[in-house]
Design an enzyme around this catalytic site. Structure first.
Site, short mmCIF file in Angstrom:
data_model
loop_
_atom_site.label_atom_id
_atom_site.label_comp_id
_atom_site.label_asym_id
_atom_site.label_seq_id
_atom_site.Cartn_x
_atom_site.Cartn_y
_atom_site.Cartn_z
N ASN A 52 16.22 7.08 -7.67
CA ASN A 52 16.35 5.66 -7.31
C ASN A 52 16.47 4.79 -8.56
OD1 ASN A 52 16.17 5.05 -4.29
ND2 ASN A 52 14.63 6.65 -4.59
N ARG A 112 -9.24 5.79 -11.17
CA ARG A 112 -8.04 5.08 -10.68
C ARG A 112 -7.98 3.69 -11.32
NH1 ARG A 112 -6.68 3.05 -4.90
NH2 ARG A 112 -8.67 3.91 -4.27
N ARG A 143 0.50 8.03 -6.65
CA ARG A 143 -0.91 7.62 -6.73
C ARG A 143 -1.10 6.32 -5.94
NH1 ARG A 143 -3.43 9.89 -11.36
NH2 ARG A 143 -4.74 8.08 -11.61
N ILE A 144 -2.29 6.18 -5.36
CA ILE A 144 -2.58 4.95 -4.62
C ILE A 144 -3.05 3.89 -5.62
CG2 ILE A 144 -4.08 3.91 -2.87
CD1 ILE A 144 -4.04 6.66 -1.47
N LEU A 145 -2.45 2.71 -5.55
CA LEU A 145 -2.79 1.66 -6.51
C LEU A 145 -4.16 1.07 -6.18
CD1 LEU A 145 0.68 -0.10 -6.63
CD2 LEU A 145 -0.37 1.24 -8.48
N ASN A 188 7.99 -1.08 -2.92
CA ASN A 188 8.00 0.38 -2.78
C ASN A 188 9.13 0.75 -1.81
OD1 ASN A 188 7.01 3.10 -2.95
ND2 ASN A 188 6.12 2.85 -0.91
N HIS A 196 10.20 3.72 1.03
CA HIS A 196 9.66 4.82 1.82
C HIS A 196 10.78 5.41 2.68
CE1 HIS A 196 6.70 7.21 3.89
NE2 HIS A 196 7.27 6.86 5.03
N ASP A 230 2.00 2.45 2.43
CA ASP A 230 3.23 2.29 3.22
C ASP A 230 3.05 1.22 4.30
OD1 ASP A 230 4.37 4.35 1.72
OD2 ASP A 230 3.70 5.89 3.11
N GLN A 252 18.14 9.91 1.46
CA GLN A 252 18.11 9.53 0.04
C GLN A 252 19.42 8.87 -0.39
OE1 GLN A 252 16.35 13.00 -1.92
NE2 GLN A 252 14.34 12.01 -1.74
C1 GAR Z 1 12.14 8.63 -2.35
O1 GAR Z 1 12.77 9.33 -1.32
C2 GAR Z 1 11.11 7.68 -1.79
O2 GAR Z 1 11.47 7.15 -0.55
C3 GAR Z 1 9.89 8.56 -1.68
O3 GAR Z 1 9.94 9.36 -2.84
C4 GAR Z 1 11.29 9.59 -3.21
C5 GAR Z 1 11.44 9.31 -4.68
O4 GAR Z 1 12.67 9.73 -5.14
N1 GAR Z 1 8.70 7.78 -1.61
C6 GAR Z 1 7.71 7.98 -0.74
O5 GAR Z 1 7.69 8.92 0.04
C7 GAR Z 1 6.58 6.96 -0.81
N2 GAR Z 1 5.77 7.01 0.37
P1 GAR Z 1 13.11 9.49 -6.64
O6 GAR Z 1 11.93 9.87 -7.54
O7 GAR Z 1 14.28 10.40 -6.84
O8 GAR Z 1 13.46 8.02 -6.80
#
Ligand code: GAR
Length: 205
Positions: free
Chosen positions: A18, A68, A94-96, A110, A112, A148, A174
């Site tokens: 991303n 944390r 990690r949880i903030l 974020n 998801h 989330d 993705q």
């Molecule tokens: C993404 O698919 C994102 O939606 C997910 O991690 C991946 C990161 O991809 N996040 C979660 O599941 C958060 N709850 P990347 O490291 O290639 O950007």
């Protein structure tokens, strides 16, 4: 956010794909902001390599032996030093801490891989397949103190096909994320959002 060219601080635990698309949007002059710093809690995080490829300042912040709260203080120091206006999480596992969330209140995004509030938490792809939904997707949301959970900025639906397995569905979601995240960040910076409860009210000038 009224700042028309925001400084972004990206935090990642993983691949960082991303981030690549956010950086491409920036380099194409399409994003009203710049990635000022990339931080990761894993030394091997792909996000660090991508930051290097794009010559963006990046750092592994080692969580070993830190609580944390202590760890998040290190992150905050680094983000503040870089003058970050908007924190962008990409696969940060990690949880903030509540202190971190308060420090950047309504300035953390974020992504998801599901249409929240469906399928929060781990492995949203398998959750969607097991439930048998015909549509899932991706959600960009403001981060609050629950996982989330915060107000929704942007969602993009993705169909679930009859012959999908976890990997094919994950790949389709993705691909949608790579377009959705830069778009949502742009909306958030330009849209001057006011947050009322769970709702985001856009107040573009
Ligand atoms: C993404 O698919 C994102 O939606 C997910 O991690 C991946 C990161 O991809 N996040 C979660 O599941 C958060 N709850 P990347 O490291 O290639 O950007």
């Amino acid at each position: 956010m009224t700042n028309k060219r925001a400084n972004l601080g990206v935090i990642s635990s993983g691949r960082g794909e991303n981030l690549r698309y956010i950086l491409r949007a920036e380099r194409e002059g399409w994003l009203p902001g710049r990635v000022a710093v990339v931080l990761a809690d894993q030394p091997e995080a792909g996000a660090l390599r991508i930051a290097e490829e794009f010559s963006v300042c990046h750092e592994f912040i080692d969580p070993s032996g830190l609580s944390r709260q202590e760890y998040d203080l290190r992150l905050m120091d680094r983000l503040d030093q870089a003058g970050v206006d908007l924190v962008v999480l990409t696969g940060y596992m990690r949880i903030l801490s509540p202190d971190f969330v308060r420090h950047y209140k309504n300035r953390i995004l974020n992504i998801h891989p599901a249409l929240l509030p469906s399928f929060p938490g781990l492995d949203a792809f398998s959750q969607a397949l097991e439930w048998g939904v015909k549509w899932t997707g991706t959600t960009v949301h403001v981060v609050d103190e629950d996982v989330d959970h915060g107000p929704i900025v942007y969602q993009h639906p993705v169909p679930v096909r009859q012959d999908d397995d976890r990997e094919s569905l994950k790949a389709r979601i993705q691909r949608a994320e790579y377009k959705a995240y830069p778009r949502a960040i742009r909306m958030f910076i330009e849209g001057n959002p006011r947050i009322e409860g769970r709702r985001i009210i856009w107040q573009r000038e």
